[in-house]
Design a protein around this motif. Structure first.
Motif, PDB file in Angstrom:
ATOM      1  N   ASP A  21      35.878  49.568  38.203  1.00 17.34           N
ATOM      2  CA  ASP A  21      35.385  49.365  37.541  1.00 17.34           C
ATOM      3  C   ASP A  21      36.047  48.734  36.692  1.00 17.34           C
ATOM      4  O   ASP A  21      35.698  48.510  35.714  1.00 17.34           O
ATOM      5  CB  ASP A  21      33.776  49.958  36.528  1.00 17.34           C
ATOM      6  CG  ASP A  21      34.641  51.192  35.913  1.00 17.34           C
ATOM      7  OD1 ASP A  21      35.533  51.673  36.755  1.00 17.34           O
ATOM      8  OD2 ASP A  21      33.437  52.150  35.569  1.00 17.34           O
ATOM      9  N   GLY A  22      37.629  48.604  37.207  1.00 16.50           N
ATOM     10  CA  GLY A  22      38.337  48.716  35.761  1.00 16.50           C
ATOM     11  C   GLY A  22      38.392  47.200  35.356  1.00 16.50           C
ATOM     12  O   GLY A  22      38.387  46.477  36.622  1.00 16.50           O
ATOM     13  N   TYR A  23      39.497  47.030  34.801  1.00 18.96           N
ATOM     14  CA  TYR A  23      39.529  45.726  33.978  1.00 18.96           C
ATOM     15  C   TYR A  23      40.606  44.833  35.111  1.00 18.96           C
ATOM     16  O   TYR A  23      40.238  43.587  35.296  1.00 18.96           O
ATOM     17  CB  TYR A  23      40.437  45.302  33.142  1.00 18.96           C
ATOM     18  CG  TYR A  23      40.356  44.072  32.335  1.00 18.96           C
ATOM     19  CD1 TYR A  23      39.588  43.348  31.308  1.00 18.96           C
ATOM     20  CD2 TYR A  23      41.835  43.422  31.992  1.00 18.96           C
ATOM     21  CE1 TYR A  23      39.392  41.602  31.242  1.00 18.96           C
ATOM     22  CE2 TYR A  23      42.240  42.426  31.998  1.00 18.96           C
ATOM     23  CZ  TYR A  23      41.246  41.631  31.041  1.00 18.96           C
ATOM     24  OH  TYR A  23      41.439  39.997  30.876  1.00 18.96           O
ATOM     25  N   ARG A  24      41.306  45.655  36.271  1.00 22.24           N
ATOM     26  CA  ARG A  24      42.534  45.084  37.202  1.00 22.24           C
ATOM     27  C   ARG A  24      41.822  45.290  38.117  1.00 22.24           C
ATOM     28  O   ARG A  24      43.113  45.102  38.437  1.00 22.24           O
ATOM     29  CB  ARG A  24      44.036  45.073  36.653  1.00 22.24           C
ATOM     30  CG  ARG A  24      44.225  44.698  35.538  1.00 22.24           C
ATOM     31  CD  ARG A  24      46.018  44.578  34.774  1.00 22.24           C
ATOM     32  NE  ARG A  24      46.291  44.176  34.004  1.00 22.24           N
ATOM     33  CZ  ARG A  24      46.388  42.636  33.072  1.00 22.24           C
ATOM     34  NH1 ARG A  24      45.679  42.276  33.953  1.00 22.24           N
ATOM     35  NH2 ARG A  24      46.001  42.957  31.468  1.00 22.24           N
ATOM     36  N   SER A  25      40.690  45.453  38.369  1.00 22.44           N
ATOM     37  CA  SER A  25      40.745  45.860  39.850  1.00 22.44           C
ATOM     38  C   SER A  25      40.941  44.744  41.141  1.00 22.44           C
ATOM     39  O   SER A  25      41.590  45.282  41.954  1.00 22.44           O
ATOM     40  CB  SER A  25      38.830  46.639  40.458  1.00 22.44           C
ATOM     41  OG  SER A  25      38.287  44.988  39.647  1.00 22.44           O
ATOM     42  N   SER A  26      40.769  43.598  40.723  1.00 23.13           N
ATOM     43  CA  SER A  26      40.811  42.904  41.637  1.00 23.13           C
ATOM     44  C   SER A  26      42.333  42.703  42.500  1.00 23.13           C
ATOM     45  O   SER A  26      42.409  42.064  43.442  1.00 23.13           O
ATOM     46  CB  SER A  26      41.100  41.176  40.759  1.00 23.13           C
ATOM     47  OG  SER A  26      42.228  41.422  39.781  1.00 23.13           O
ATOM     48  N   PHE A  27      43.573  43.713  41.802  1.00 21.30           N
ATOM     49  CA  PHE A  27      44.373  43.644  42.285  1.00 21.30           C
ATOM     50  C   PHE A  27      44.688  44.313  43.472  1.00 21.30           C
ATOM     51  O   PHE A  27      45.030  44.779  44.501  1.00 21.30           O
ATOM     52  CB  PHE A  27      45.378  44.344  40.912  1.00 21.30           C
ATOM     53  CG  PHE A  27      46.051  43.255  40.363  1.00 21.30           C
ATOM     54  CD1 PHE A  27      47.618  42.498  40.698  1.00 21.30           C
ATOM     55  CD2 PHE A  27      45.389  42.846  39.193  1.00 21.30           C
ATOM     56  CE1 PHE A  27      47.982  41.710  39.871  1.00 21.30           C
ATOM     57  CE2 PHE A  27      46.576  41.180  38.591  1.00 21.30           C
ATOM     58  CZ  PHE A  27      47.077  41.016  38.720  1.00 21.30           C
ATOM     59  N   VAL A  28      43.379  45.423  43.692  1.00 21.74           N
ATOM     60  CA  VAL A  28      43.719  46.452  45.045  1.00 21.74           C
ATOM     61  C   VAL A  28      42.192  46.092  45.815  1.00 21.74           C
ATOM     62  O   VAL A  28      42.123  47.023  47.095  1.00 21.74           O
ATOM     63  CB  VAL A  28      43.243  47.747  43.922  1.00 21.74           C
ATOM     64  CG1 VAL A  28      43.837  48.349  42.952  1.00 21.74           C
ATOM     65  CG2 VAL A  28      42.100  48.341  43.263  1.00 21.74           C
ATOM     66  N   THR A  29      41.428  44.951  45.378  1.00 19.30           N
ATOM     67  CA  THR A  29      40.463  44.857  46.395  1.00 19.30           C
ATOM     68  C   THR A  29      41.037  44.587  47.601  1.00 19.30           C
ATOM     69  O   THR A  29      40.378  45.290  48.765  1.00 19.30           O
ATOM     70  CB  THR A  29      39.843  43.198  45.675  1.00 19.30           C
ATOM     71  OG1 THR A  29      38.983  43.862  44.880  1.00 19.30           O
ATOM     72  CG2 THR A  29      38.442  42.823  46.238  1.00 19.30           C
ATOM     73  N   SER A  30      41.331  43.579  47.788  1.00 17.77           N
ATOM     74  CA  SER A  30      42.463  43.247  49.309  1.00 17.77           C
ATOM     75  C   SER A  30      43.148  44.442  50.115  1.00 17.77           C
ATOM     76  O   SER A  30      42.995  45.221  50.911  1.00 17.77           O
ATOM     77  CB  SER A  30      42.953  42.285  49.265  1.00 17.77           C
ATOM     78  OG  SER A  30      44.294  42.635  48.298  1.00 17.77           O
ATOM     79  N   THR A  31      43.693  45.573  49.101  1.00 16.23           N
ATOM     80  CA  THR A  31      44.618  46.469  48.958  1.00 16.23           C
ATOM     81  C   THR A  31      43.073  47.529  49.819  1.00 16.23           C
ATOM     82  O   THR A  31      44.139  48.061  50.716  1.00 16.23           O
ATOM     83  CB  THR A  31      45.305  47.324  48.854  1.00 16.23           C
ATOM     84  OG1 THR A  31      46.354  46.417  48.298  1.00 16.23           O
ATOM     85  CG2 THR A  31      46.539  48.424  49.175  1.00 16.23           C
TER      86      THR A  31
END
Length: 360
Positions: A348-358
């Protein structure tokens, strides 16, 4: 008949128990103290400097002044930052050994509780887009770019060799951020403009700069002449997507020369991009950086101060990357700072998109 009555009583008791449990869970969700949170700053750090040396330029980061401008220009930014801070504190509370937040209930919080946070504990890879605005082709060399990425990887993985100089009282607080930076793209643009200022003109092609590249999946770094003796500035989480990233002065990007020539300006500004405040809280002793394991202070330190520097009844953590000292004299983040930043990469973090693929 008696059996049916007993079943009904048991069912009723179970429903009551469920309601009590739900009530307790809701109470936990709301038990986040936001009473000390602030966004605007009014104190000029140049008025609170502890050391003076008129012959050598002092570090100047324009991040908080930039934040004040963005708050004035963007309706709703203050509420977005409030929501990000709420999620951050909830995340930090979940990481505490006793599993409970430190503050009392905040009955004035108008926002609904976010979804349960799922942390991501693996190594986070941050693709970097380097946007260079230079007076001639190659003014910012490829070697500079490579050295800056290497320095970021060094600092955010606790590999700065100077960390061995951390005083004993802080040695148990040194954090490994477990963040890896990798160049995704490099864009160059020739411009005769002498300086770009601090109003994000370098981030707009319409103003002669370079537009941001997919800021939801890239850290955008703009390298240009800022002017005014400013080394760099950053945008906190929650600001406009079109200007999300950090700006570094040409002479302070990567390995160059002088006391600010070892790439730590970028480390400092990426710290802001990861939701860290200046270590002194941008105010006097009554202000805080919202990190439990950093000591309070009444202002920034400059140059290479001699340990200990005492303020607010404690020793300053002058070697923290979020102070204003020379590049060679800053060499640590704390565990508390790491946890605060890590909240950005939770589900639910603001920069969660950076770890979605990881994480998939």
């Amino acid at each position: 008949m008696k059996s049916n009555i007993l079943k009904l009583i048991s069912l009723a008791l179970l429903c009551v128990a469920c309601n009590i449990s739900d009530s307790e869970n809701n109470s936990y969700e709301r038990d986040i103290d936001m009473s000390d949170f602030f966004v605007y700053t009014t104190i000029d750090d140049s008025q609170t400097a502890k050391t003076t040396n008129s012959k050598i330029a002092r570090r100047s980061c324009y991040t908080m002044t930039n934040l004040n401008r963005l708050l004035d220009e963007n309706l709703g930014l203050e509420q977005r930052m409030y929501s990000i801070e709420y999620q951050t504190r909830k995340f930090i509370a979940s990481k505490k050994p006793n599993g409970t937040p430190g503050g009392g209930p905040n009955t004035n919080d108008p926002s609904p509780d976010p979804e349960p946070s799922i942390p991501y504990d693996g190594i986070i890879e941050i693709p970097v887009v380097v946007n260079i605005i230079e007076k001639f082709n190659g003014e910012v060399t490829d070697a500079q770019i490579a050295s800056q990425i290497a320095i970021l990887n060094e600092d955010f993985n606790n590999n700065n060799p100077n960390t061995s100089r951390v005083p004993n009282e802080f040695s148990g607080l040194i954090a490994d951020y477990k963040i890896s930076f990798k160049v995704n793209a490099i864009y160059r643009k020739i411009s005769s403009k002498a300086s770009w200022g601090t109003r994000d003109a370098m981030k707009s092609s319409k103003k002669g700069g370079i537009d941001a590249t997919d800021p939801g999946h890239n850290l955008n770094i703009w390298v240009c002449e800022i002017g005014g003796g400013i080394l760099g500035y950053a945008q906190f989480p929650g600001g406009p997507a079109s200007t999300d990233g950090i700006v570094i002065g040409t002479n302070y990007f990567g390995k160059t020369t002088g006391p600010y020539g070892n790439g730590r300006t970028a480390t400092h500004e990426v710290g802001h991009w990861l939701n860290l405040r200046h270590i002194w809280g941008d105010g006097g002793c009554s202000y805080d950086d919202f990190v439990d394991d950093t000591p309070r202070s009444d202002g920034p330190n400059y140059y290479c101060p001699t340990y200990p520097m005492v303020a607010c009844n404690s020793n300053d953590m002058t070697m923290n990357y979020m102070d204003y000292v020379y590049d060679d004299c800053m060499y640590m983040f704390t565990i508390g700072q790491h946890t605060r930043s890590r909240a950005l990469f939770a589900s639910d973090g603001y920069r969660s998109s950076f770890v979605t693929s990881t994480s998939n």
